[in-house]
Each structure stands twice: as C-alpha cells, then as structure tokens.
Design a protein around this motif. Structure first.
Motif, mmCIF file in Angstrom:
data_model
loop_
_atom_site.group_PDB
_atom_site.id
_atom_site.type_symbol
_atom_site.label_atom_id
_atom_site.label_comp_id
_atom_site.label_asym_id
_atom_site.label_seq_id
_atom_site.Cartn_x
_atom_site.Cartn_y
_atom_site.Cartn_z
ATOM 1 N N THR A 207 30.995 48.999 36.284
ATOM 2 C CA THR A 207 31.200 49.258 37.715
ATOM 3 C C THR A 207 32.400 50.168 37.905
ATOM 4 O O THR A 207 33.450 49.955 37.297
ATOM 5 C CB THR A 207 31.481 47.935 38.460
ATOM 6 N N GLU A 208 32.229 51.177 38.716
ATOM 7 C CA GLU A 208 33.348 52.053 39.097
ATOM 8 C C GLU A 208 33.514 51.871 40.593
ATOM 9 O O GLU A 208 32.597 52.154 41.366
ATOM 10 C CB GLU A 208 32.984 53.512 38.768
ATOM 11 N N TRP A 209 34.662 51.376 40.992
ATOM 12 C CA TRP A 209 34.834 51.018 42.391
ATOM 13 C C TRP A 209 36.025 51.779 42.968
ATOM 14 O O TRP A 209 37.165 51.586 42.543
ATOM 15 C CB TRP A 209 35.048 49.510 42.487
ATOM 16 N N PHE A 210 35.719 52.658 43.931
ATOM 17 C CA PHE A 210 36.773 53.432 44.585
ATOM 18 C C PHE A 210 37.209 52.662 45.821
ATOM 19 O O PHE A 210 36.574 52.730 46.872
ATOM 20 C CB PHE A 210 36.254 54.823 44.960
ATOM 21 N N GLU A 211 38.273 51.911 45.693
ATOM 22 C CA GLU A 211 38.774 51.102 46.803
ATOM 23 C C GLU A 211 39.961 51.839 47.419
ATOM 24 O O GLU A 211 40.570 52.709 46.783
ATOM 25 C CB GLU A 211 39.168 49.711 46.264
ATOM 26 N N HIS A 212 40.301 51.479 48.666
ATOM 27 C CA HIS A 212 41.435 52.141 49.292
ATOM 28 C C HIS A 212 42.704 51.780 48.523
ATOM 29 O O HIS A 212 42.992 50.614 48.314
ATOM 30 C CB HIS A 212 41.553 51.722 50.757
ATOM 31 N N GLY A 213 43.425 52.787 48.064
ATOM 32 C CA GLY A 213 44.703 52.555 47.378
ATOM 33 C C GLY A 213 44.588 52.374 45.876
ATOM 34 O O GLY A 213 45.566 52.506 45.164
ATOM 35 N N HIS A 214 43.422 52.019 45.381
ATOM 36 C CA HIS A 214 43.271 51.913 43.927
ATOM 37 C C HIS A 214 41.829 52.195 43.520
ATOM 38 O O HIS A 214 40.920 52.155 44.346
ATOM 39 C CB HIS A 214 43.711 50.533 43.412
ATOM 40 N N THR A 215 41.664 52.497 42.250
ATOM 41 C CA THR A 215 40.319 52.639 41.690
ATOM 42 C C THR A 215 40.219 51.633 40.559
ATOM 43 O O THR A 215 41.154 51.490 39.775
ATOM 44 C CB THR A 215 40.119 54.059 41.119
ATOM 45 N N MET A 216 39.109 50.928 40.506
ATOM 46 C CA MET A 216 38.978 49.918 39.460
ATOM 47 C C MET A 216 37.613 50.038 38.795
ATOM 48 O O MET A 216 36.594 50.148 39.482
ATOM 49 C CB MET A 216 39.136 48.524 40.069
ATOM 50 N N ALA A 217 37.631 50.039 37.483
ATOM 51 C CA ALA A 217 36.366 50.025 36.746
ATOM 52 C C ALA A 217 36.338 48.771 35.889
ATOM 53 O O ALA A 217 37.381 48.292 35.432
ATOM 54 C CB ALA A 217 36.256 51.260 35.861
ATOM 55 N N MET A 218 35.146 48.234 35.711
ATOM 56 C CA MET A 218 34.974 47.116 34.784
ATOM 57 C C MET A 218 33.940 47.563 33.758
ATOM 58 O O MET A 218 32.801 47.900 34.111
ATOM 59 C CB MET A 218 34.470 45.872 35.520
ATOM 60 N N LEU A 219 34.361 47.605 32.498
ATOM 61 C CA LEU A 219 33.462 48.045 31.428
ATOM 62 C C LEU A 219 33.002 46.824 30.646
ATOM 63 O O LEU A 219 33.833 46.068 30.128
ATOM 64 C CB LEU A 219 34.188 49.025 30.498
ATOM 65 N N PRO A 220 31.682 46.615 30.556
ATOM 66 C CA PRO A 220 31.168 45.378 29.953
ATOM 67 C C PRO A 220 31.280 45.370 28.430
ATOM 68 O O PRO A 220 30.770 46.260 27.758
ATOM 69 C CB PRO A 220 29.691 45.391 30.379
ATOM 70 N N LEU A 221 31.945 44.350 27.897
ATOM 71 C CA LEU A 221 32.024 44.173 26.439
ATOM 72 C C LEU A 221 31.116 43.003 26.063
ATOM 73 O O LEU A 221 30.504 42.385 26.938
ATOM 74 C CB LEU A 221 33.477 43.913 26.025
ATOM 75 N N ASN A 222 31.033 42.691 24.785
ATOM 76 C CA ASN A 222 30.134 41.606 24.380
ATOM 77 C C ASN A 222 30.661 40.249 24.852
ATOM 78 O O ASN A 222 31.862 39.993 24.819
ATOM 79 C CB ASN A 222 29.949 41.629 22.861
ATOM 80 N N GLY A 223 29.746 39.391 25.286
ATOM 81 C CA GLY A 223 30.137 38.077 25.791
ATOM 82 C C GLY A 223 30.674 38.183 27.206
ATOM 83 O O GLY A 223 30.360 39.120 27.937
ATOM 84 N N ARG A 224 31.483 37.218 27.590
ATOM 85 C CA ARG A 224 32.056 37.240 28.954
ATOM 86 C C ARG A 224 33.389 37.978 28.928
ATOM 87 O O ARG A 224 34.423 37.461 29.356
ATOM 88 C CB ARG A 224 32.239 35.819 29.464
ATOM 89 N N LEU A 225 33.353 39.149 28.383
ATOM 90 C CA LEU A 225 34.552 39.985 28.278
ATOM 91 C C LEU A 225 34.275 41.329 28.918
ATOM 92 O O LEU A 225 33.161 41.850 28.825
ATOM 93 C CB LEU A 225 34.907 40.251 26.812
ATOM 94 N N SER A 226 35.300 41.884 29.545
ATOM 95 C CA SER A 226 35.204 43.245 30.072
ATOM 96 C C SER A 226 36.531 43.935 29.833
ATOM 97 O O SER A 226 37.557 43.285 29.602
ATOM 98 C CB SER A 226 34.932 43.237 31.580
ATOM 99 N N SER A 227 36.485 45.252 29.921
ATOM 100 C CA SER A 227 37.728 46.006 29.941
ATOM 101 C C SER A 227 37.986 46.356 31.399
ATOM 102 O O SER A 227 37.183 47.041 32.031
ATOM 103 C CB SER A 227 37.575 47.272 29.101
ATOM 104 N N ALA A 228 39.093 45.824 31.933
ATOM 105 C CA ALA A 228 39.461 46.158 33.315
ATOM 106 C C ALA A 228 40.265 47.451 33.269
ATOM 107 O O ALA A 228 41.206 47.577 32.484
ATOM 108 C CB ALA A 228 40.293 45.034 33.919
#
Ligand SMILES: Cc1cc2nc3c(=O)[nH]c(=O)nc-3n(C[C@H](O)[C@H](O)[C@H](O)COP(=O)(O)OP(=O)(O)OC[C@H]3O[C@@H](n4cnc5c(N)ncnc54)[C@H](O)[C@@H]3O)c2cc1C
Length: 396
Positions: A207-228
C-alpha cells in the motif's frame, strides 16, 4: 579473486555496491582484467548488515540476478511475493490498484532485503577469475583522457585502466571528479524504513498512502510482517526517531489507521535523507556511470536498483561484444550507445516519479483535488492501469 591490485587493468569499477558488483559479474568470462575499489572494509561487503531496505524487484531484475548466479544464493524464505499494489489518497475511501487481475503471474514482483542482494552479489563474484578487489580505500584522484583512465588511492597506489566505471552511489564523487554534472533534488524530507509485526493479514498487498503531512507505504513480507516506509519532513523525522520502540509502534499503528491492527517494530528504524539525482551524462572520455551514480530514483516507484541492474546489463553487453571482436571497450561510440539506451529506459519514469511525488506531497487544495481526480481517472482507464502494471512487473 586476487587480493592485490595490479597497476593496469581493463576495467576499474569504483564502488562495490550492488550495481558495481553486478556489473563486474556481468563481465565474467570475457577475458578482461577488472578491479573493484570499495571504501568499506571487506567484511562489510562479504556480510553486509541489515539496512532496513526491502527492495522490490521486477521479474526482469530477478532474471538478471539469476543469470548472474546471485538469485539462487538468496534463501527463498527471505523473498516475499508482491501480489498487488494499492494507492490511497488522504482520507478518501477510493483505492487505485495494480496487479492481481490475471496478469499471467502470481505476483507483481519480489521483495528482497537489500543486504541479502548485496551479499549474494558479492559471493557470486568472490572467486571470479580476472577480478581483483581493493577494500577500505578512499579514492583521492580520478581522471581520464583519450589513452587511459587513472585512479589514485589514499595509500598512494595508482591504478590505470582502459575504462573507468563510477558505481559510487547517487552522491557520486567520481561523477564530480570527471566533471559530469547532475540534476540534484533534495526535497527536505527523510524516509524511515522499519520492519514491523502486525495483527492483521496484508495478503501480499503493498500500500502506498499519500496522507496529508506524510506518505506511508507498507510492503508485505512473509508472515505477519511488513516493512513500514514513512516519509516526513526531516525535522519531523528527527522528532520521531526520539521515540521508544513501543511508542514508534503506536505512532505507526495510528498513522496507518489500524488497517493492519496493532504494529510492533521488530527491527531498528533506518532513516534515509531523500534526494533524487540524474546525471547530465552517463559517460565521459573512457568513463561511464552506472547504478545510482547515473540515475538516483525516488524510492516511491521502487525502480532505483531495477534500473541499476538494467543499465549495468546494457553496458556489459556492449563491452562483451567489443571485447570478443577485439575492439576498444571504451570507444566513444560504444559509450554513447549505452548512454542513449539507458536514458531512454530511465528518463520517462524518473520524470513521472518526481511529478507524482511533487503532486502528492503538495498540501494546497488545488493539488489535492488534482491528485484525487488523477487517481479516479487512472482507475477508469484499464489500459493505463495495465500499462503501469506491466511496467512494474517488467517481464523480459
Ligand atoms: C529506503 C530505500 C528503499 C529503496 N527501495 C527500492 C526498491 O524497492 N526497488 C529498487 O529497485 N530500488 C530501491 N531503492 C534503491 C536502491 O537501494 C539503490 O538503487 C541501489 O542500492 C543502488 O546501488 P548502487 O550500487 O548504485 O549504489 P549504492 O548502494 O549506494 O552503493 C555504492 C557503493 O559505492 C561505495 N562508494 C561510495 N563512494 C565511494 C568511493 N569514493 N570510493 C569507493 N567506494 C565508494 C559505497 O560504500 C557503496 O558500497 C531503495 C533505496 C532506499 C534508500
């Protein structure tokens, strides 16, 4: 691999990062004498530390890594499938998605930790015939003329070569010493990357999320892990880095509006000041730039190293062909062909990425309306979405 450099080489590569290592490997077996000069110590190359980066690799890049003998050196359990990518804009419930719609593959691409890419490439060149490695050395002089390139090291050693290759990052010192300028854009923002464990299932969706004041991406890794991946103005990032791990987890959970439930950091956060760079030229007399030294992409479209792999392959193919035919491996025409091909491959996405970043980080009302309209328009144009999906996947 010999441990001492001879004084004259066919190719001198400055920078033993992933682009420099891949390039050296691409030239294996064509009889050229190659030396890599890297300022980090040997241990840092042989066993690089985790640096927080999870690199999204296209299918084409995975193919190049496989051809270089590096892909199979990465533990498959460390490679995560990227099945779908979704772009969100502010509080709008609307989502623009790419992939996951019968593109003929079970994934858009692969996510691989950067340190494992570096390690696998290092070990793929470690015993390469005709390759020397000089580590822990700063370069104090770089120049080239019609006859040869010259590099002087801090310990006084002098190396000459038929071709100099700068693979020394987007802030390339070699580029400057060769008198090649670059567009350098520093938006005053920093990017934090941190592995987090979360309650919810990401389903392989980035997910790439352009929010007001910040941008946040969540990259899915194996299991219940992500790279924020969080982008903030540098001063705000400095403040965030003062938080304890638990408070950072809470902050990320709230910023992400609990879409994946509670988040807990499982790695240290790593911060990278953002800068995009594009060299005015990729070549000079008996010299070429590859990797980030040529094109330093904004990470948001995840193409920096993909372009690095592609560019080194383009240059290596031209050099191999020249070497086989007994021609000059640094002929001006050859270098210009590399520059032209790599510019054509990279310039459109480089420009588009910077435009997107500019638009999606501008908080003024007209820009917010334009980006909302742009997302909706793209969603209504399946051909555009399919084109972007193909670009992201990059089949050969
Ligand atoms: C947060 C983040 C996320 C990213 N995500 C992605 C992604 O998803 N997909 C993607 O394709 N790309 C991604 N990238 C980009 C990718 O990491 C880079 O494109 C890639 O690392 C560039 O490799 P390189 O070898 O050109 O340069 P570097 O990795 O910068 O390596 C340069 C090497 O040169 C050495 N060096 C520097 N100066 C000298 C000198 N004077 N003498 C000797 N040695 C020198 C350095 O020590 C280093 O080892 C991301 C980048 C960041 C920061």
């Amino acid at each position: 691999m010999r441990d001492k450099a001879s004084t004259h080489h066919d190719v001198i590569i400055i920078g033993g990062g992933p682009a420099g290592l891949a390039f050296a490997r691409s030239l294996a077996g064509c009889g050229l004498d190659i030396v890599i000069i890297e300022r980090q110590p040997l241990e840092a190359l042989a066993d690089p530390a985790f640096d927080g980066r999870e690199i999204a690799l296209t299918h084409r890049s995975a193919g190049i890594m496989a051809a270089l003998g590096a892909w199979d050196r990465i533990d498959p359990a460390e490679i995560a499938p990227l099945r779908k990518a979704v772009v969100l804009n502010g509080g709008s419930p609307f989502a623009l998605s790419f992939g996951g719609e019968g593109e003929g593959q079970d994934r858009l691409g692969h996510l691989v930790p950067n340190h494992l890419i570096r390690r696998s490439l290092f070990h793929s060149v470690a015993r390469q015939e005709g390759l020397s490695l000089i580590t822990g050395q700063a370069v104090t002089e770089v120049r080239a003329d019609r006859d040869q390139g010259l590099v002087r090291l801090a310990d006084g050693r002098c190396l000459t070569g038929r071709l100099l290759v700068g693979a020394d990052s987007r802030f390339s010192d070699v580029r400057g010493r060769l008198g090649i300028g670059a567009e350098i854009n520093r938006p005053g923002r920093s990017m934090m990357v941190c592995r987090v464990e979360h309650e919810g299932d990401h389903g392989g969706v980035a997910t790439e999320w352009f929010e007001h004041g910040h941008t946040m991406a969540m990259l899915p890794l194996n299991g219940r892990l992500s790279s924020a991946v969080l982008t903030l103005p540098t001063a705000a990032m400095d403040q965030l880095m003062r938080l304890s791990p638990a408070a950072l987890g809470q902050d990320l959970t709230q910023r992400y509006r609990e879409r994946l439930g509670g988040m807990r950091p499982v790695s240290a956060p790593y911060v990278y000041p953002l800068a995009t760079t594009y060299s005015h030229n990729f070549v000079g007399t008996r010299a070429a730039l590859i990797g980030d030294a040529a094109v330093g992409m904004h990470p948001v479209t995840a193409h920096g190293f993909n372009f690095g792999l592609q560019g080194q392959e383009t240059l290596a193919c031209l050099i191999r062909e020249a070497a086989e035919k007994g021609r000059d491996i640094a002929a001006s025409l050859l270098l210009r062909r590399y520059e032209m091909q790599h510019r054509l491959a990279t310039r459109p996405l480089y420009t588009a990425t910077n435009l997107i970043v500019g638009l999606y980080t501008d908080e003024r009302l007209p820009q917010r309306l334009v980006r909302h309209a742009a997302l909706r328009a793209a969603a209504g144009l399946p051909l555009i979405r399919q084109g972007v999906t193909r670009l992201l996947m990059q089949h050969r």
